[in-house]
Design a protein around this motif. Structure first.
Motif, short mmCIF file in Angstrom:
data_model
loop_
_atom_site.label_atom_id
_atom_site.label_comp_id
_atom_site.label_asym_id
_atom_site.label_seq_id
_atom_site.Cartn_x
_atom_site.Cartn_y
_atom_site.Cartn_z
N VAL A 244 0.84 -1.20 0.00
CA VAL A 244 0.00 0.00 0.00
C VAL A 244 0.88 1.26 0.00
CG1 VAL A 244 -1.67 1.33 1.34
CG2 VAL A 244 -1.95 -1.14 1.10
N LEU A 245 1.91 1.26 0.83
CA LEU A 245 2.81 2.42 0.88
C LEU A 245 3.53 2.62 -0.45
CD1 LEU A 245 4.43 2.15 4.42
CD2 LEU A 245 2.61 3.68 3.69
N ALA A 246 4.03 1.51 -1.03
CA ALA A 246 4.79 1.62 -2.27
C ALA A 246 3.91 2.13 -3.41
CB ALA A 246 5.39 0.26 -2.63
N CYS A 247 2.68 1.63 -3.50
CA CYS A 247 1.77 2.09 -4.55
C CYS A 247 1.33 3.53 -4.29
CB CYS A 247 0.55 1.17 -4.64
SG CYS A 247 0.92 -0.51 -5.18
N GLY A 248 1.02 3.82 -3.03
CA GLY A 248 0.59 5.17 -2.71
C GLY A 248 1.67 6.21 -2.93
#
Length: 387
Positions: A244-248
């Motif tokens: 989630v962090l990497a995509c966000g």
């Protein structure tokens, strides 16, 4: 389920306790995407500047006034090549191909003979290689002009030598063209997800076994599947959180783009984030289970890390499968984990639509393999107790 929940909370608390490892994992998730976008924008800007450059590095231009006149009419500037231009090209200190003109250029041109020009470049020097193509196009234009003038002077229609007119049409939309530059983003996101789950998976299996705390835990009257489910849920949740962090991070990362063309082509908003996560979350669960299988077979964290490196190698290598395929995208690729996610995420970056079954297929494959991997972990834990 209550026992599995308790194990999950305990493992999650242990994973979050190591703040140094957690910071490293978070940075590895948040930084690569935006950093890659910044580097891409710099690269594209450099390529555009070089493509717009109209400077020719030449030797012997004084012996070619006709060519010099053509260059001025095409608004090209000229610069004398340094004396050591060959060494400069090899050492990448010179980023332009060098045109070497013969001393008898003008005489041969006037007599209708072909002057032999030398275009010096180094294919290991990317800038000089790109410059070489521009110079060749420039010289081809000069040759066409000279040929046209010769035909007209003899009363021959120049169109006789060009019976065809070809108009090239690019079918790729801006998103598809941008994906040529951003094809590394799915790989970076998956690698961040692996690194996020790796430490927690090995610590909850090989780490406990090395510390001697796994055997007492297994002696408790708790079903093996409850322990494994709780441990797996904590590791998978951490991997999903990293995803989630990497995509966000790609959403604000596109604000850092300093190239107008790439910024206009690359669009990564909430729909793209949702599509990425729909593909990555099942894979995060599978990677957590596979890492636990390798971890439970190791007697120490160091021994388990050797096996876990195979997972890192697989995640690094498998996205290359579609690129190396000469037959295009194959149906079986959408059932092979990592390959399916990489293929479909590339589609998202190109702005192509995905059918529901194309997303469900990789998710189902990941779920089945996750159950199989967890069964292997339960079985291995039973052997640890038996010993």
């Amino acid at each position: 389920m209550t026992q599995a929940w308790l194990v999950f909370l305990k493992e999650l608390r242990d994973a979050l306790r190591d703040r140094r490892t957690l910071r490293a994992v978070l940075l590895s998730a948040l930084l690569p995407g935006p950093l890659m976008l910044v580097l891409l924008s710099v690269l594209v800007s450099d390529v555009e500047r070089q493509a717009e450059s109209r400077e020719l590095v030449v030797v012997g231009l004084a012996d070619a006034p006709t060519l010099y006149n053509y260059l001025r009419r095409q608004t090209w500037t000229t610069r004398d090549a340094p004396a050591d231009y060959e060494d400069a090209l090899r050492r990448k200190r010179l980023g332009d191909a060098v045109l070497v003109l013969p001393a008898d250029f003008e005489q041969r041109l006037a007599s209708g003979e072909q002057p032999r020009l030398r275009l010096i470049f180094d294919s290991a020097n990317p800038r000089a290689s790109a410059s070489q193509r521009r110079v060749q196009e420039l010289l081809a234009g000069f040759a066409r002009e000279r040929g046209t003038l010769a035909l007209v002077s003899r009363g021959v229609a120049p169109g006789l030598l060009q019976p065809l007119a070809v108009d090239a049409e690019d079918l790729a939309d801006p998103a598809a063209r941008a994906s040529n530059f951003t094809s590394m983003l799915p790989f970076l996101v998956m690698m961040a997800m692996v690194s996020g789950a790796l430490a927690a998976a090995l610590d909850s299996t090989a780490g406990e076994r090395e510390r001697g705390s796994l055997e007492p835990l297994l002696m408790n009257p708790t079903p093996g599947w409850s322990l494994v489910a709780g441990k797996w849920a904590a590791v998978a949740l951490l991997g999903m959180f990293i995803a989630v962090l990497a995509c966000g991070s790609l959403m604000p990362g596109q604000w850092l783009l300093r190239n107008e063309q790439l910024s206009a082509m690359f669009r990564f908003g909430p729909p793209e984030v949702a599509a990425f996560l729909a593909l990555l979350l099942p894979l995060a669960g599978l990677l957590a289970a596979v890492l636990m299988v390798l971890g439970i077979h190791g007697r120490s964290v160091k021994e388990a890390q050797a096996g876990a490196s195979l997972v890192v190698l697989a995640v690094s290598f498998l996205p290359l499968v579609p690129m190396l395929s000469t037959r295009g995208e194959q149906p079986w690729q959408l059932w092979l984990p990592v390959v399916a996610q990489s293929t479909l995420m590339s589609r998202v970056l190109r702005g192509e639509a995905m059918a529901w079954h194309e997303v469900a297929g990789p998710a189902l494959a990941c779920a089945l393999l996750t159950v199989l991997a967890l069964a292997l972990v339960v079985r291995q834990m039973g052997r640890v107790v038996a010993r």
